[in-house]
Write a protein that holds these residues in place. Structure first.
Motif, PDB file in Angstrom:
ATOM      1  N   ILE B 318       9.647   1.305   3.960  1.00 41.22           N
ATOM      2  CA  ILE B 318       9.104  -0.060   4.118  1.00 41.22           C
ATOM      3  C   ILE B 318       8.022  -0.086   5.191  1.00 41.22           C
ATOM      4  O   ILE B 318       6.951  -0.659   5.011  1.00 41.22           O
ATOM      5  CB  ILE B 318      10.217  -1.055   4.506  1.00 41.22           C
ATOM      6  CG1 ILE B 318      11.297  -1.086   3.421  1.00 41.22           C
ATOM      7  CG2 ILE B 318       9.649  -2.445   4.701  1.00 41.22           C
ATOM      8  CD1 ILE B 318      12.539  -1.812   3.854  1.00 41.22           C
ATOM      9  N   LEU B 319       8.341   0.556   6.320  1.00 38.25           N
ATOM     10  CA  LEU B 319       7.352   0.593   7.405  1.00 38.25           C
ATOM     11  C   LEU B 319       6.054   1.218   6.919  1.00 38.25           C
ATOM     12  O   LEU B 319       4.961   0.736   7.206  1.00 38.25           O
ATOM     13  CB  LEU B 319       7.904   1.374   8.601  1.00 38.25           C
ATOM     14  CG  LEU B 319       9.010   0.676   9.394  1.00 38.25           C
ATOM     15  CD1 LEU B 319       9.625   1.624  10.415  1.00 38.25           C
ATOM     16  CD2 LEU B 319       8.461  -0.567  10.091  1.00 38.25           C
ATOM     17  N   LYS B 320       6.192   2.297   6.162  1.00 40.57           N
ATOM     18  CA  LYS B 320       4.985   2.976   5.682  1.00 40.57           C
ATOM     19  C   LYS B 320       4.232   2.092   4.696  1.00 40.57           C
ATOM     20  O   LYS B 320       2.999   2.037   4.717  1.00 40.57           O
ATOM     21  CB  LYS B 320       5.354   4.301   5.035  1.00 40.57           C
ATOM     22  CG  LYS B 320       5.717   5.357   6.053  1.00 40.57           C
ATOM     23  CD  LYS B 320       5.810   6.705   5.415  1.00 40.57           C
ATOM     24  CE  LYS B 320       5.212   7.752   6.331  1.00 40.57           C
ATOM     25  NZ  LYS B 320       5.082   9.031   5.639  1.00 40.57           N
ATOM     26  N   GLN B 322       4.012  -0.961   4.817  1.00 43.09           N
ATOM     27  CA  GLN B 322       3.318  -2.004   5.573  1.00 43.09           C
ATOM     28  C   GLN B 322       2.232  -1.453   6.472  1.00 43.09           C
ATOM     29  O   GLN B 322       1.675  -2.184   7.294  1.00 43.09           O
ATOM     30  CB  GLN B 322       4.330  -2.769   6.410  1.00 43.09           C
ATOM     31  CG  GLN B 322       5.248  -3.598   5.559  1.00 43.09           C
ATOM     32  CD  GLN B 322       6.426  -4.091   6.360  1.00 43.09           C
ATOM     33  OE1 GLN B 322       6.518  -3.861   7.556  1.00 43.09           O
ATOM     34  NE2 GLN B 322       7.330  -4.755   5.688  1.00 43.09           N
TER      35      GLN B 322
END
Ligand SMILES: Nc1ncnc2c1ncn2[C@@H]1O[C@H](COP(=O)(O)OP(=O)(O)O)[C@@H](O)[C@H]1O
Ligand SMILES: [Mg+2]
Lengths: 229, 418
Positions: B318-320, B322
């Motif tokens: 998810i972080l990636k 975003q």
């Protein structure tokens, strides 16, 4: 007047090799102009999600060419792509996917903190505004995993909007929402495209949702069968 | 809080897994505190032994070395072709005294490294009291200079060494000699040298250095007295004892003195060869123990991070998605390792200090056989603490690096697609 091109795909082709070689995307070419609200529809398994991952720059394993904001992104480094995603693309997943250890507010703030354009206080203010848009401001300080599926989905959409991205992509963003909230999200998307000139590309199963958007692209078996113009 | 977002995420992950974080920090804490504790103990002990070796050994001792007679002059020219008639070369009976010792002393005094220099007469003797005999050696010295050099005062257990200069035929004996002959200050003792006659001397004091070899054999007399025992004149000197300003220079200065004087100059390292070997062996044992402890601590960190990354696969994706780059993800997980290291390390430093301090307060007795050692010899040496920090940081960094890099390589699409 010719509007700016927000996204252009040229001959996008993609294969899966496991378990057997399968061509999921076949020579897909299309353009989306800035401020356009586009829906992508098609039967389950026809390659909509796969296409969206390619368009979002997360998936780099494809043939063909992709331009975002008139900039070629195909072949760029992973770090460059990460920056482009952070700045210009908001993505809403089919399943909500929040970070469960953080509050809803923090979840919405994180992409903006990463971008670092505003001060933390401004970001917090803005994140709170976004939560309000979707009627989940009451949940702001709750841990993300304490919310219902529908609430989480709305927080996830708020998160996609936090950096005012030029393009917002959603993979069935209203899949978990009731008709009232689906209507709310649709109205908001339309407002973003009409008033703020943001571009929306959403995969959807909701015929009503698709019909009311500016244009509907129809896919079948890895190909575009209708550009909806 | 105005923390970088990577830092905020790292801290949140650590604080939502308090138990694991604590266990990993405890590992580091244990490693660091043991490092400090054991280094302090070792350095303290080594320093103590080094110092106590200086309480009887000068930095450099200059003396006339017995040489083996070179009876086979022909060997030098024709090697094994010579026929040897005199088969067993004997030590040459030489005068052990030095030629012009006071001239040499004046010459050596000009060395800028020299802090202190004093002549000595040494002779092997037999001590007798009643019908009990003990062999040993007597050192004829200027006791005032001897005290300046070796701090005789702190080893005195009875009597006053200044009496050597006042009492005629005075002698200062080691505790071992006194015990064996059952003598006390004020008693008489008979001293017999190889060359001279029996001489009855009066004990003015008894000392104990804690080193059995010294206390059991060595006695001190005024230098003139020792010369008399040996039947020698006033210019008879067997040793010149030299202390330097910096004892680490002993080796090089000793070599120069040998060249200039032609006599053997033995530095304290040569004189205490076995001490240095013991230091070295202890250092090896210590370093392997510490190495193992830090390795275990490192594995603790590696383990928790690997587990976290396995559990957080989806969140990394998810972080990636975003826009967090691989570098940002690496930073998030490496920071977790570093905070674990910092936390454990800081407490470890403190605990190490407290343990060392505690042990340095443990009384281990004042029996004279221990010499001046009353408490555990701990050293509080600042570089040890720096080293501990370096090792701690290095270990946590190495342990965090590989899991963090693995996290950076997570492909978001594969994870999100399921
Ligand atoms: N990782 C994968 N490996 C192999 N085949 C896959 C993989 N992901 C999806 N597919 C296949 O690719 C096709 C398109 O999938 P997807 O893009 O998810 O369809 P949609 O979103 O339109 O339902 C499907 O036939 C699916 O089985
Ligand atoms: Mg899909």
């Amino acid at each position: 007047m010719m509007a700016d091109i927000a996204l252009r795909a040229r001959n996008i082709t993609k294969y899966f090799h496991d378990p057997v070689t399968l061509q999921v995307l076949k020579n897909i070419s299309f353009e989306v102009t800035s401020g356009e609200f586009v829906s992508i529809v098609g039967k389950s398994g026809c390659g909509k999600s796969t296409l969206l991952y390619v368009l979002s720059t997360m998936d780099t394993d494809y043939e063909g060419e992709l331009e975002i904001q008139q900039e070629r992104v195909t072949g760029r480094s992973l770090n460059d792509l990460a920056r482009i995603r952070n700045e210009s693309i908001g993505f809403v997943f089919q399943f909500h996917y929040l970070l469960p250890d953080f509050t809803c507010l923090k979840n919405v703030m994180i992409p903006a903190l990463r971008l670092g354009r505003l001060s933390p206080a401004e970001i917090e203010e803005k994140a709170y505004e976004k939560l309000k848009l979707f009627g989940v401001e009451e949940q702001a300080l709750k841990r993300a995993n304490k919310l219902s599926g529908g609430q989480q989905q709305r927080v996830a959409i708020a998160r996609a909007l936090i950096n005012d991205p030029a393009i917002i992509m959603g993979d069935e963003p209203t899949g978990n929402l009731d008709s009232k909230n689906t209507g709310l999200v649709f109205d908001l998307f339309q407002q973003l495209s009409k008033e703020y000139g943001q571009t929306l590309i959403t995969v959807t199963h909701d015929e009503d949702f698709a019909r009311r958007s500016d244009r509907t692209i129809v896919m079948a078996d890895g190909e575009i069968t209708s550009h909806g113009k | 809080m105005k923390l970088n977002v990577n830092t905020q995420i790292a801290i949140t992950y650590l604080s939502t897994r308090k138990k694991q974080t604590l266990v990993a920090s405890l590992g580091v804490m244990f490693g660091i505190s043991m490092f400090i504790f054991m280094q302090s103990l070792m350095k303290g002990t080594n320093d103590y032994f080094e110092k106590s070796s200086f309480s009887s050994t000068p930095h450099i001792r200059l003396y006339n070395e017995n040489k083996v007679a070179n009876t086979h002059l022909m060997d030098n020219a024709i090697k094994d072709a010579s026929v040897k008639i005199l088969a067993n070369p004997k030590q040459l009976k030489q005068n052990l005294g030095m030629t012009n010792p006071y001239g040499i002393i004046n010459l050596l005094r000009k060395f800028p490294e020299v802090a202190f220099i004093t002549p000595q007469v040494t002779a092997n003797v037999i001590y007798t009291s009643g019908n009990v005999q003990v062999t040993g050696n007597i050192a004829g010295v200027s006791i005032v200079e001897e005290d300046k050099m070796f701090d005789v005062q702190q080893n005195m257990i009875s009597g006053d060494f200044h009496d050597l200069d006042k009492v005629n035929n005075g002698i200062l004996i080691g505790k071992g000699i006194a015990d064996k002959l059952s003598l006390h200050t004020g008693d008489n003792i008979t001293v017999r040298s190889g060359e001279g006659n029996d001489m009855t001397m009066r004990i003015v004091g008894i000392y104990a250095t804690g080193m059995k070899t010294v206390d059991d054999t060595r006695s001190y007399a005024n230098i003139v007295q020792a010369q008399n025992i040996m039947g020698k004149d006033r210019s008879y000197v067997t040793d010149i004892k030299i202390n330097l300003k910096d004892y680490n220079q002993a080796y090089t200065v000793a070599r120069r003195m040998e060249v200039i004087t032609g006599y053997k100059a033995e530095d304290w390292v040569q004189a205490n060869e076995q001490l240095k070997t013991a230091f070295k062996i202890r250092a090896i044992i210590l370093n392997s123990v510490i190495g193992v402890i830090l390795l275990v601590a490192g594995f603790g960190i590696y383990n928790i991070l690997n587990m976290t990354i396995y559990e957080k696969m989806k969140e990394i994706a998810i972080l990636k998605a975003q826009g967090f780059s691989g570098r940002a993800v690496t930073s998030i997980f490496l920071q977790q390792a570093i905070y674990i290291g910092l936390m454990g390390g800081t407490i470890g430093l403190l605990l190490g200090f407290l343990l060392s301090f505690g042990l340095s307060r443990v009384y281990i007795g004042s029996s004279t056989s221990m010499g001046s050692l009353k408490y555990f010899p701990m050293s509080f040496y600042f570089p040890h603490y720096l080293e501990a920090i370096c090792f701690g940081v290095l270990t946590t960094f190495a342990a965090g690096f590989f899991p963090a890099r693995k996290a950076a390589k997570v492909d978001p699409v594969t994870i999100i697609r399921g």
